[in-house]
Scaffold this motif. Structure first.
Motif, PDB file in Angstrom:
ATOM      1  N   PRO A 253       8.644  39.250  48.233  1.00 14.85           N
ATOM      2  CA  PRO A 253       7.911  38.648  49.358  1.00 14.85           C
ATOM      3  C   PRO A 253       6.414  38.871  49.311  1.00 14.85           C
ATOM      4  CG  PRO A 253       9.941  39.654  50.132  1.00 14.85           C
ATOM      5  CD  PRO A 253       9.815  40.031  48.693  1.00 14.85           C
ATOM      6  N   ASP A 254       5.967  40.076  48.952  1.00 14.87           N
ATOM      7  CA  ASP A 254       4.529  40.347  48.898  1.00 14.87           C
ATOM      8  C   ASP A 254       3.853  39.486  47.840  1.00 14.87           C
ATOM      9  OD1 ASP A 254       4.741  42.174  50.913  1.00 14.87           O
ATOM     10  OD2 ASP A 254       4.677  43.946  49.598  1.00 14.87           O
TER      11      ASP A 254
ATOM     12  N   HIS B 118      12.148  28.630  49.644  1.00 21.44           N
ATOM     13  CA  HIS B 118      12.538  29.716  48.741  1.00 21.44           C
ATOM     14  C   HIS B 118      13.769  30.454  49.245  1.00 21.44           C
ATOM     15  CE1 HIS B 118      10.143  31.546  51.873  1.00 21.44           C
ATOM     16  NE2 HIS B 118      10.449  32.759  51.461  1.00 21.44           N
ATOM     17  N   LEU B 119      14.155  30.222  50.514  1.00 23.96           N
ATOM     18  CA  LEU B 119      15.356  30.868  51.040  1.00 23.96           C
ATOM     19  C   LEU B 119      16.637  30.133  50.677  1.00 23.96           C
ATOM     20  CD1 LEU B 119      14.177  31.932  54.632  1.00 23.96           C
ATOM     21  CD2 LEU B 119      13.933  33.145  52.451  1.00 23.96           C
ATOM     22  N   MET B 120      16.528  28.921  50.155  1.00 25.66           N
ATOM     23  CA  MET B 120      17.713  28.207  49.635  1.00 25.66           C
ATOM     24  C   MET B 120      17.353  27.596  48.287  1.00 25.66           C
ATOM     25  SD  MET B 120      18.139  25.038  52.322  1.00 25.66           S
ATOM     26  CE  MET B 120      16.734  24.004  52.802  1.00 25.66           C
ATOM     27  N   PRO B 121      17.262  28.444  47.247  1.00 27.52           N
ATOM     28  CA  PRO B 121      16.784  28.010  45.929  1.00 27.52           C
ATOM     29  C   PRO B 121      17.860  27.330  45.092  1.00 27.52           C
ATOM     30  CG  PRO B 121      17.316  30.324  45.859  1.00 27.52           C
ATOM     31  CD  PRO B 121      17.566  29.878  47.279  1.00 27.52           C
TER      32      PRO B 121
ATOM     33  N   ALA C 170      18.561  38.169  47.683  1.00 27.35           N
ATOM     34  CA  ALA C 170      17.977  38.686  48.933  1.00 27.35           C
ATOM     35  C   ALA C 170      17.405  37.546  49.772  1.00 27.35           C
ATOM     36  CB  ALA C 170      16.899  39.710  48.613  1.00 27.35           C
ATOM     37  N   TYR C 171      16.746  36.588  49.120  1.00 25.30           N
ATOM     38  CA  TYR C 171      16.216  35.441  49.862  1.00 25.30           C
ATOM     39  C   TYR C 171      17.353  34.610  50.452  1.00 25.30           C
ATOM     40  CZ  TYR C 171      11.460  36.183  48.133  1.00 25.30           C
ATOM     41  OH  TYR C 171      10.220  36.701  47.878  1.00 25.30           O
ATOM     42  N   MET C 172      18.392  34.394  49.683  1.00 20.94           N
ATOM     43  CA  MET C 172      19.517  33.607  50.183  1.00 20.94           C
ATOM     44  C   MET C 172      20.220  34.325  51.327  1.00 20.94           C
ATOM     45  SD  MET C 172      20.896  32.238  46.483  1.00 20.94           S
ATOM     46  CE  MET C 172      22.302  31.320  47.124  1.00 20.94           C
ATOM     47  N   ARG C 173      20.297  35.647  51.247  1.00 21.94           N
ATOM     48  CA  ARG C 173      20.894  36.426  52.338  1.00 21.94           C
ATOM     49  C   ARG C 173      20.043  36.301  53.606  1.00 21.94           C
ATOM     50  NH1 ARG C 173      22.044  41.009  49.532  1.00 21.94           N
ATOM     51  NH2 ARG C 173      24.213  40.383  49.207  1.00 21.94           N
ATOM     52  N   GLU C 174      18.720  36.321  53.447  1.00 20.39           N
ATOM     53  CA  GLU C 174      17.828  36.092  54.582  1.00 20.39           C
ATOM     54  C   GLU C 174      18.031  34.686  55.141  1.00 20.39           C
ATOM     55  OE1 GLU C 174      13.039  35.807  55.653  1.00 20.39           O
ATOM     56  OE2 GLU C 174      13.661  36.650  53.722  1.00 20.39           O
ATOM     57  N   GLY C 175      18.215  33.719  54.242  1.00 27.39           N
ATOM     58  CA  GLY C 175      18.472  32.355  54.679  1.00 27.39           C
ATOM     59  C   GLY C 175      19.721  32.250  55.539  1.00 27.39           C
ATOM     60  N   VAL C 176      20.771  32.969  55.144  1.00 24.83           N
ATOM     61  CA  VAL C 176      22.002  32.977  55.948  1.00 24.83           C
ATOM     62  C   VAL C 176      21.705  33.517  57.342  1.00 24.83           C
ATOM     63  CG1 VAL C 176      24.267  34.051  56.194  1.00 24.83           C
ATOM     64  CG2 VAL C 176      23.574  33.146  53.973  1.00 24.83           C
ATOM     65  N   ALA C 177      20.952  34.595  57.408  1.00 23.14           N
ATOM     66  CA  ALA C 177      20.651  35.218  58.698  1.00 23.14           C
ATOM     67  C   ALA C 177      19.830  34.297  59.595  1.00 23.14           C
ATOM     68  CB  ALA C 177      19.912  36.538  58.472  1.00 23.14           C
ATOM     69  N   ARG C 178      19.002  33.446  58.975  1.00 24.66           N
ATOM     70  CA  ARG C 178      18.107  32.584  59.749  1.00 24.66           C
ATOM     71  C   ARG C 178      18.619  31.151  59.872  1.00 24.66           C
ATOM     72  NH1 ARG C 178      12.164  33.613  57.341  1.00 24.66           N
ATOM     73  NH2 ARG C 178      11.730  31.990  58.874  1.00 24.66           N
TER      74      ARG C 178
ATOM     75  N   GLU D 173      30.127  35.736  50.350  1.00 26.05           N
ATOM     76  CA  GLU D 173      29.153  35.895  51.424  1.00 26.05           C
ATOM     77  C   GLU D 173      28.399  34.616  51.757  1.00 26.05           C
ATOM     78  OE1 GLU D 173      25.250  38.760  52.334  1.00 26.05           O
ATOM     79  OE2 GLU D 173      26.701  39.302  50.764  1.00 26.05           O
ATOM     80  N   TYR D 174      27.842  33.951  50.742  1.00 27.75           N
ATOM     81  CA  TYR D 174      26.942  32.838  51.029  1.00 27.75           C
ATOM     82  C   TYR D 174      27.684  31.611  51.545  1.00 27.75           C
ATOM     83  CZ  TYR D 174      22.993  29.619  50.540  1.00 27.75           C
ATOM     84  OH  TYR D 174      21.990  28.719  50.801  1.00 27.75           O
ATOM     85  N   ILE D 175      28.640  31.126  50.765  1.00 29.03           N
ATOM     86  CA  ILE D 175      29.324  29.886  51.145  1.00 29.03           C
ATOM     87  C   ILE D 175      30.097  30.027  52.453  1.00 29.03           C
ATOM     88  CG2 ILE D 175      31.037  28.169  50.425  1.00 29.03           C
ATOM     89  CD1 ILE D 175      30.132  28.650  47.529  1.00 29.03           C
TER      90      ILE D 175
END
Length: 599
Positions: A75-76, A127-130, A175-183, A257-259
Motif C-alpha cells: 500500500p505505501d 487494485h482490490l480486484m486484480p 491481501a488486496y483481494m481480502r480487503e476487497g471482500v471486506a469492502r 475465502e474469496y469466491i
C-alpha cells in the motif's frame, strides 16, 4: 527524496515557462521551443517513472548486484507512486496544447491518457480486484518463463531469485483481494465458477512441464554443461516447492475465502462509488463523452440495422424457418465445424495468408514484423475469448494471432474469416506492428494501446474483407455480420448490465438471440463483460468513428479519394484517442481538398 525530486522537477518546469513569458523576443519565437522542451522533459520523466513502477519486476531486478525480486505492490508503495503520477499529470496539464508543436500535442494526449489510467486504478480501487473472468495474478507471474532468457550464470540466479519472491507477491495480491471482500469490492461470484481451475493448471507434478521451466531452453544453449545441470536441479526444486505451493495457496484462498464471499450482483453501478467507477471506465475505453444511456441507444440502433442485413442473407441461402431456427442450424450442423484443433489452426493460417496477399491494395506502408498463428494456451483457453493478438515480446520476436482451439465443436468456421482479419492483418498485427516501428517518437507513442482506436481498427479490418474478396460464401458473410452484431450488442449488454439494471440472463438472451455465436462463447463473453466493465464498448464506437472519417474523406476528395492514403493517415500516429484521430484525419482531409482545388 521523492518530495525533493518532485519539487525540483516542478520548479524547473515553472521557471522554463516563466522565462518563455518574460523574454522580449516575439511571442512565436519565445514560447513554442521552451514549452515543447518543458513538456518533453516532463513527459519523458513521467513515462520512465511509469515503466519503473508498473511492471511485474522490481526496478533494477535484472541489474547485476541488485536484489532480484518481483515488484513491491504494498500500500505505501502504490500510494507514493500514485502521488508522483498525480504530480506529473498536474504539471503536464498546466502546459496548454496551443503552446506545443503538432507532434507534442499528440504526445501530450498520449502521456496524459497513460497517467490518468494508472491514477484511476487506485482512485477507483481496481487494485482490490486484480482479476477478470479470464485472467488474474497467476497469469501475470506465468509470463515470467517467457520474460527471462538465460544468457549467463547471473541471469540464472536472477531468475531463481524472482521465482522465490512469488509467495510474497501473491501474498500482497491476496491481501488486496481480502480487503476487497471486506469492502464489497470483488468480482461477482457468477464469473468465477471455473476460475480456480485456471490457477491449478499452472501446477504440474513434473517441474519440467511447467511454464516456469521454459528458460531452461536458453540455459542449455548458453551455460556450460555443469552450470546448466546445476541450474536445472535448483529450478526444478524451486518450481516443485516454492512456486507450486504459492499457486496452490492462492487457489485455496479463492475456493475457501474469496469466491464464497464475493458479491452476488453483477453491476458496476452497485460497487461502492460504482456510478463514478463505471463512468471512468466508459471514458477510458471509448475516449468519448457519452453517457451509458446514449451508448445503449446507439447499440440498439446498430443492432436493428445489422439484423436487417442478416435477414437478407438468410433469404439469400433459401432457408425456410425463423431467425432463431437458422441460428440453431448454424450452431449444430457439423458442416460448419472442424474435427480437430490442428484443422482449425490450418484454416486460420490459410485465411491469414490470403489476407497478406491483399495488403498492397489497402496500404502504402507495411510493417516489417511478421506474425504467426498459434493456439490459445491450454491453461487459459476454457474461459478465454475466440481469439486474440499478442504483440511481439522483443525486437527479434514476431506477433501472434491466437486461435482458441478449446472445444472445437464450439468454434464455427463461418466466423473464422472475420476473426482472422481482426486479429491478424489488416487488423491488430498490422496496426500494432506499425505503431511499434514508428521512428522519432517517444516510447509511449509506440506502446500505449488505446482500446477505442485499436479495437475500432480491428473491427474496421473485418469490414475491409468485403472490399478485398472475402466473405464470398454467404455463411461466411453471415459470420461477418454475426461479429458485427456481436460488437453492436456489446453496447447494449455492457451498459444494460452495469448501468441499467439488466440481469446476466437478460444479457445472455440478448446476445444469444441476435448472433450465431455458440452458446459456450455467448456465456464466456457475457462473463467477460461483467468482469471487465466498459472495455466491450470500445469496438463499435471506434469503428463508427473511422467509418465516419472515411465517408468525409470520400465526399471531400471525390474520384481522387485514395483508400491507401487514407488508411496510412489513420495509422500513421499509432494508437490515439478518438478525438485526436478525428483532429488529425480531418486536417489531412482539408489539406488534400485544398490541394485538389489549387491543382
Amino acid at each position: 527524496m521523492r518530495k525533493l525530486s518532485l519539487l525540483s522537477t516542478a520548479l524547473t518546469a515553472l521557471l522554463v515557462l516563466a522565462a518563455c513569458q518574460t523574454t522580449s523576443a516575439p511571442e512565436s519565437a519565445r514560447s513554442a521551443p521552451s514549452a515543447d522542451q518543458a513538456f518533453t522533459d516532463l513527459a519523458d520523466q513521467a513515462w520512465a517513472f511509469n515503466q519503473q513502477n508498473s511492471g511485474l519486476l522490481a526496478p533494477g531486478a535484472r541489474t547485476a548486484g541488485a536484489e532480484a525480486r518481483l515488484a513491491d505492490i504494498s500500500p505505501d508503495t502504490l500510494a507514493a507512486a500514485t502521488e508522483q503520477r498525480k504530480a506529473y499529470y498536474a504539471q503536464i496539464t498546466a502546459i496548454a496544447p496551443s503552446q506545443l508543436s503538432e507532434e507534442n500535442q499528440i504526445n501530450r494526449d498520449m502521456i496524459l491518457y497513460a497517467l490518468r489510467n494508472q491514477i484511476s486504478r487506485i482512485e477507483h480501487n481496481m487494485h482490490l480486484m486484480p482479476l477478470t473472468n479470464e485472467t488474474g495474478p497467476h497469469n501475470a507471474i506465468a509470463r515470467l518463463g517467457d520474460m527471462f532468457r538465460i544468457q549467463n550464470e547471473q541471469d540464472a540466479q536472477t531468475y531463481l531469485a524472482v521465482l522465490r519472491d512469488i509467495p510474497t507477491w501473491l501474498g500482497q495480491q491476496t491481501a488486496y483481494m481480502r480487503e476487497g471482500v471486506a469492502r464489497g469490492i470483488t468480482q461477482p461470484q457468477v464469473v468465477l465458477r471455473t476460475f480456480p481451475q485456471g490457477v491449478e493448471a499452472y501446477v504440474t507434478q513434473d517441474p519440467s512441464e511447467s511454464v516456469f521451466y521454459r528458460p531452461m531452453v536458453h540455459a542449455q544453449r548458453n551455460l556450460s554443461d555443469e552450470q546448466a545441470r546445476a541450474f536445472e536441479i535448483e529450478l526444478q526444486t524451486v518450481i516443485a516447492t516454492v512456486v507450486n505451493t504459492a499457486l496452490m495457496d492462492f487457489h485455496d484462498f479463492l475456493v475457501e475465502e474469496y469466491i464464497p464471499n464475493a458479491r452476488t450482483d453483477i453491476a458496476a453501478h452497485n460497487l461502492p462509488n460504482g456510478e463514478a467507477f463505471y463512468a471512468n471506465r466508459v471514458k477510458h475505453y471509448t475516449t468519448l463523452d457519452l453517457s451509458p444511456e446514449e451508448i445503449h441507444q446507439i447499440g440498439l440502433e446498430q443492432v436493428a440495422l445489422i439484423r436487417a442485413e442478416m435477414e437478407a442473407v438468410i433469404e439469400q441461402v433459401g432457408f425456410e424457418g425463423t431467425f432463431a431456427e437458422f441460428i440453431h442450424f448454424l450452431r449444430t450442423d457439423p458442416q460448419f465445424y472442424t474435427d480437430s484443433a490442428d484443422e482449425l489452426l490450418r484454416e486460420a493460417a490459410w485465411i491469414a495468408k490470403q489476407a497478406d496477399a491483399v495488403l498492397p491494395r489497402l496500404f502504402y506502408r507495411m510493417p516489417r514484423t511478421p506474425y504467426g498463428v498459434a493456439p490459445v494456451p491450454a491453461e487459459i483457453a476454457p474461459n478465454y475469448t475466440q481469439g486474440r493478438y499478442v504483440r511481439p515480446s522483443g525486437d527479434d520476436q514476431p506477433g501472434y494471432y491466437w486461435v482458441n482451439t478449446y472445444a472445437v465443436e464450439t468454434r464455427p468456421l463461418y466466423e473464422l474469416e472475420a476473426l482472422t482479419l481482426h486479429e491478424g492483418v489488416p487488423g491488430h498485427h498490422f496496426q500494432i506492428a506499425l505503431a511499434m516501428e514508428m521512428e522519432n517518437v517517444p516510447a509511449y507513442r509506440q506502446f500505449t494501446y488505446i482500446s477505442a482506436f485499436g479495437e475500432g481498427w480491428g473491427l474496421y479490418a473485418e469490414y475491409l474483407g468485403l472490399e478485398t474478396g472475402f466473405y464470398q460464401d454467404p455463411y461466411s458473410n453471415f459470420g461477418r455480420l454475426t461479429y458485427a452484431m456481436w460488437r453492436a450488442a456489446r453496447l447494449v449488454v455492457d451498459t444494460g448490465m452495469h448501468a441499467l439494471g439488466w440481469s446476466r440472463d437478460e444479457a445472455v438472451e440478448f446476445l444469444g438471440s441476435n448472433t450465431a455465436l455458440s452458446l459456450h462463447n455467448v456465456n464466456t463473453e457475457i462473463d467477460r463483460y461483467i468482469s471487465w466493465p466498459g472495455q466491450a464498448l470500445s469496438y463499435k464506437l471506434g469503428l463508427l468513428t473511422i467509418q465516419q472519417l472515411r465517408a468525409e474523406a470520400e465526399e471531400a476528395h471525390g474520384r481522387h479519394f485514395d483508400v491507401r492514403e487514407f488508411h496510412d493517415e489513420v495509422l500513421r500516429n499509432g494508437s490515439v484517442p478518438l478525438a485526436t484521430l478525428e483532429q488529425q484525419v480531418r486536417a489531412y482531409i482539408e489539406r488534400k481538398r485544398q490541394e485538389l482545388e489549387d491543382a
